[in-house]
Design a protein around this motif. Structure first.
Motif, mmCIF file in Angstrom:
data_model
loop_
_atom_site.group_PDB
_atom_site.id
_atom_site.type_symbol
_atom_site.label_atom_id
_atom_site.label_comp_id
_atom_site.label_asym_id
_atom_site.label_seq_id
_atom_site.Cartn_x
_atom_site.Cartn_y
_atom_site.Cartn_z
ATOM 1 N N ARG A 15 0.857 -1.179 0.000
ATOM 2 C CA ARG A 15 0.000 0.000 0.000
ATOM 3 C C ARG A 15 0.894 1.229 0.000
ATOM 4 O O ARG A 15 1.921 1.278 0.673
ATOM 5 N N ALA A 16 0.470 2.223 -0.757
ATOM 6 C CA ALA A 16 1.288 3.423 -0.912
ATOM 7 C C ALA A 16 1.501 4.126 0.425
ATOM 8 O O ALA A 16 2.604 4.582 0.727
ATOM 9 N N SER A 17 0.463 4.214 1.250
ATOM 10 C CA SER A 17 0.594 4.946 2.508
ATOM 11 C C SER A 17 1.581 4.263 3.452
ATOM 12 O O SER A 17 2.420 4.926 4.063
ATOM 13 N N SER A 18 1.508 2.943 3.579
ATOM 14 C CA SER A 18 2.438 2.260 4.485
ATOM 15 C C SER A 18 3.860 2.276 3.942
ATOM 16 O O SER A 18 4.826 2.387 4.703
ATOM 17 N N LEU A 19 4.001 2.187 2.625
ATOM 18 C CA LEU A 19 5.331 2.232 2.024
ATOM 19 C C LEU A 19 5.972 3.590 2.244
ATOM 20 O O LEU A 19 7.141 3.682 2.632
ATOM 21 N N TRP A 20 5.217 4.650 2.017
ATOM 22 C CA TRP A 20 5.765 5.994 2.204
ATOM 23 C C TRP A 20 6.039 6.288 3.673
ATOM 24 O O TRP A 20 7.010 6.978 3.997
ATOM 25 N N THR A 21 5.218 5.769 4.575
ATOM 26 C CA THR A 21 5.495 5.942 6.007
ATOM 27 C C THR A 21 6.816 5.283 6.371
ATOM 28 O O THR A 21 7.635 5.853 7.093
ATOM 29 N N TRP A 22 7.032 4.079 5.848
ATOM 30 C CA TRP A 22 8.287 3.369 6.110
ATOM 31 C C TRP A 22 9.474 4.112 5.518
ATOM 32 O O TRP A 22 10.538 4.212 6.140
ATOM 33 N N LEU A 23 9.320 4.650 4.299
ATOM 34 C CA LEU A 23 10.425 5.385 3.672
ATOM 35 C C LEU A 23 10.758 6.651 4.449
ATOM 36 O O LEU A 23 11.928 7.022 4.578
ATOM 37 N N LYS A 24 9.734 7.321 4.982
ATOM 38 C CA LYS A 24 9.993 8.525 5.785
ATOM 39 C C LYS A 24 10.717 8.181 7.078
ATOM 40 O O LYS A 24 11.553 8.945 7.543
ATOM 41 N N GLU A 25 10.403 7.020 7.655
ATOM 42 C CA GLU A 25 11.085 6.590 8.877
ATOM 43 C C GLU A 25 12.549 6.264 8.620
ATOM 44 O O GLU A 25 13.364 6.354 9.526
ATOM 45 N N CYS A 26 12.880 5.879 7.387
ATOM 46 C CA CYS A 26 14.274 5.581 7.046
ATOM 47 C C CYS A 26 15.124 6.845 6.974
ATOM 48 O O CYS A 26 16.342 6.756 7.004
ATOM 49 N N ALA A 27 14.497 8.009 6.878
ATOM 50 C CA ALA A 27 15.162 9.314 6.901
ATOM 51 C C ALA A 27 16.234 9.441 5.821
ATOM 52 O O ALA A 27 17.387 9.748 6.105
ATOM 53 N N LEU A 28 15.840 9.191 4.584
ATOM 54 C CA LEU A 28 16.763 9.387 3.469
ATOM 55 C C LEU A 28 16.886 10.873 3.155
ATOM 56 O O LEU A 28 15.904 11.611 3.215
ATOM 57 N N LYS A 29 18.089 11.298 2.806
ATOM 58 C CA LYS A 29 18.301 12.706 2.489
ATOM 59 C C LYS A 29 17.688 13.076 1.145
ATOM 60 O O LYS A 29 17.193 14.180 0.967
ATOM 61 N N HIS B 163 3.841 3.616 -13.408
ATOM 62 C CA HIS B 163 4.819 2.883 -12.618
ATOM 63 C C HIS B 163 4.983 3.452 -11.211
ATOM 64 O O HIS B 163 5.456 2.746 -10.320
ATOM 65 N N LEU B 164 4.636 4.699 -11.011
ATOM 66 C CA LEU B 164 4.922 5.381 -9.754
ATOM 67 C C LEU B 164 3.972 4.953 -8.640
ATOM 68 O O LEU B 164 2.782 4.759 -8.857
ATOM 69 N N ILE B 165 4.516 4.812 -7.456
ATOM 70 C CA ILE B 165 3.725 4.631 -6.237
ATOM 71 C C ILE B 165 3.897 5.930 -5.461
ATOM 72 O O ILE B 165 4.867 6.106 -4.739
ATOM 73 N N GLN B 166 2.998 6.846 -5.661
ATOM 74 C CA GLN B 166 3.146 8.170 -5.064
ATOM 75 C C GLN B 166 1.905 8.552 -4.284
ATOM 76 O O GLN B 166 0.790 8.242 -4.679
ATOM 77 N N ILE B 167 2.112 9.221 -3.189
ATOM 78 C CA ILE B 167 1.045 9.914 -2.485
ATOM 79 C C ILE B 167 1.522 11.343 -2.337
ATOM 80 O O ILE B 167 2.727 11.599 -2.272
ATOM 81 N N PRO B 168 0.618 12.291 -2.332
ATOM 82 C CA PRO B 168 1.072 13.677 -2.206
ATOM 83 C C PRO B 168 1.726 13.912 -0.847
ATOM 84 O O PRO B 168 1.146 13.629 0.185
ATOM 85 N N LEU B 169 2.952 14.358 -0.905
ATOM 86 C CA LEU B 169 3.658 14.694 0.327
ATOM 87 C C LEU B 169 3.214 16.064 0.797
ATOM 88 O O LEU B 169 3.170 17.006 0.010
ATOM 89 N N PRO B 170 2.850 16.208 2.064
ATOM 90 C CA PRO B 170 2.420 17.523 2.541
ATOM 91 C C PRO B 170 3.588 18.499 2.553
ATOM 92 O O PRO B 170 4.693 18.150 2.938
ATOM 93 N N THR B 171 3.327 19.708 2.095
ATOM 94 C CA THR B 171 4.357 20.731 2.125
ATOM 95 C C THR B 171 4.429 21.323 3.520
ATOM 96 O O THR B 171 3.508 21.176 4.322
ATOM 97 N N GLU B 172 5.503 22.032 3.791
ATOM 98 C CA GLU B 172 5.707 22.565 5.136
ATOM 99 C C GLU B 172 4.705 23.663 5.479
ATOM 100 O O GLU B 172 4.312 23.815 6.612
ATOM 101 N N GLY B 173 4.249 24.441 4.489
ATOM 102 C CA GLY B 173 3.357 25.558 4.758
ATOM 103 C C GLY B 173 1.893 25.177 4.831
ATOM 104 O O GLY B 173 1.094 25.879 5.423
ATOM 105 N N SER B 174 1.513 24.057 4.245
ATOM 106 C CA SER B 174 0.094 23.709 4.220
ATOM 107 C C SER B 174 -0.260 22.813 5.395
ATOM 108 O O SER B 174 0.401 21.832 5.663
ATOM 109 N N PRO B 175 -1.331 23.167 6.119
ATOM 110 C CA PRO B 175 -1.753 22.315 7.222
ATOM 111 C C PRO B 175 -2.466 21.075 6.683
ATOM 112 O O PRO B 175 -3.026 21.083 5.596
#
Length: 158
Positions: A77-91, A120-132
């Motif tokens: 699932r895109a949401s769980s995959l992206w959560t895991w990738l964010k936890e890996c803290a890639l630059k 081919h992409l597994i993407q979810i919109p990443l929230p920007t810093e300014g948008s709540p």
């Protein structure tokens, strides 16, 4: 009476780990560095796909690092995959292509990395810093099928 000889069961021989054997595959595509996500794929399938990619000239990393340019996942699932990738803290997470296994199979069929398309992409919109973050209202999928009387004496509806 029947007498059957008692024979101990033969144990299966464990296969040698092929990943530990140094391989001397020719690297053809130095600008593409793959990482295969094992979460839903399984260890043996991941090893097979890794060997296949390396035999075709791709670089496949065993560990997720900042040098990885393409992350390939299967049945995640895109949401769980992206959560895991964010936890890996890639630059370089915004620059990494997070792809479905379909890109990998097309690339193996062609013998070279194919162009990354939106299918081919597994993407979810990443929230920007300014948008709540906007809250999402959850409604039961059967809510429209519930009967409601016209004479309801409750003042507060939930």
């Amino acid at each position: 009476m029947f007498h059957t000889p008692i024979v101990p069961f033969a144990r299966k021989r464990s296969r040698p780990v092929e990943a530990a054997v140094p391989r001397h595959d020719v690297v053809k595509f130095k600008d593409v560095r793959l990482y295969l996500v094992e979460r839903k794929m399984g260890c043996s399938r991941r090893n097979f796909l890794t060997q296949l990619a390396r035999s075709k000239g791709f670089i496949v990393d065993d560990n997720l690092s900042d040098e990885v340019t393409h992350v390939v996942s299967e049945d995640s699932r895109a949401s769980s995959l992206w959560t895991w990738l964010k936890e890996c803290a890639l630059k370089n997470l915004p620059g990494v292509n997070v792809l479905d296994i379909s890109w990998f199979t097309e690339s193996m069929r062609e013998g070279r990395p194919v162009a990354v398309e939106t299918k081919h992409l597994i993407q979810i919109p990443l929230p920007t810093e300014g948008s709540p973050l906007t809250p999402v209202a959850t409604v039961s999928r059967y809510a429209c099928q519930r009967r409601t009387t016209l004479e309801n004496h409750n003042k507060k509806f939930t």
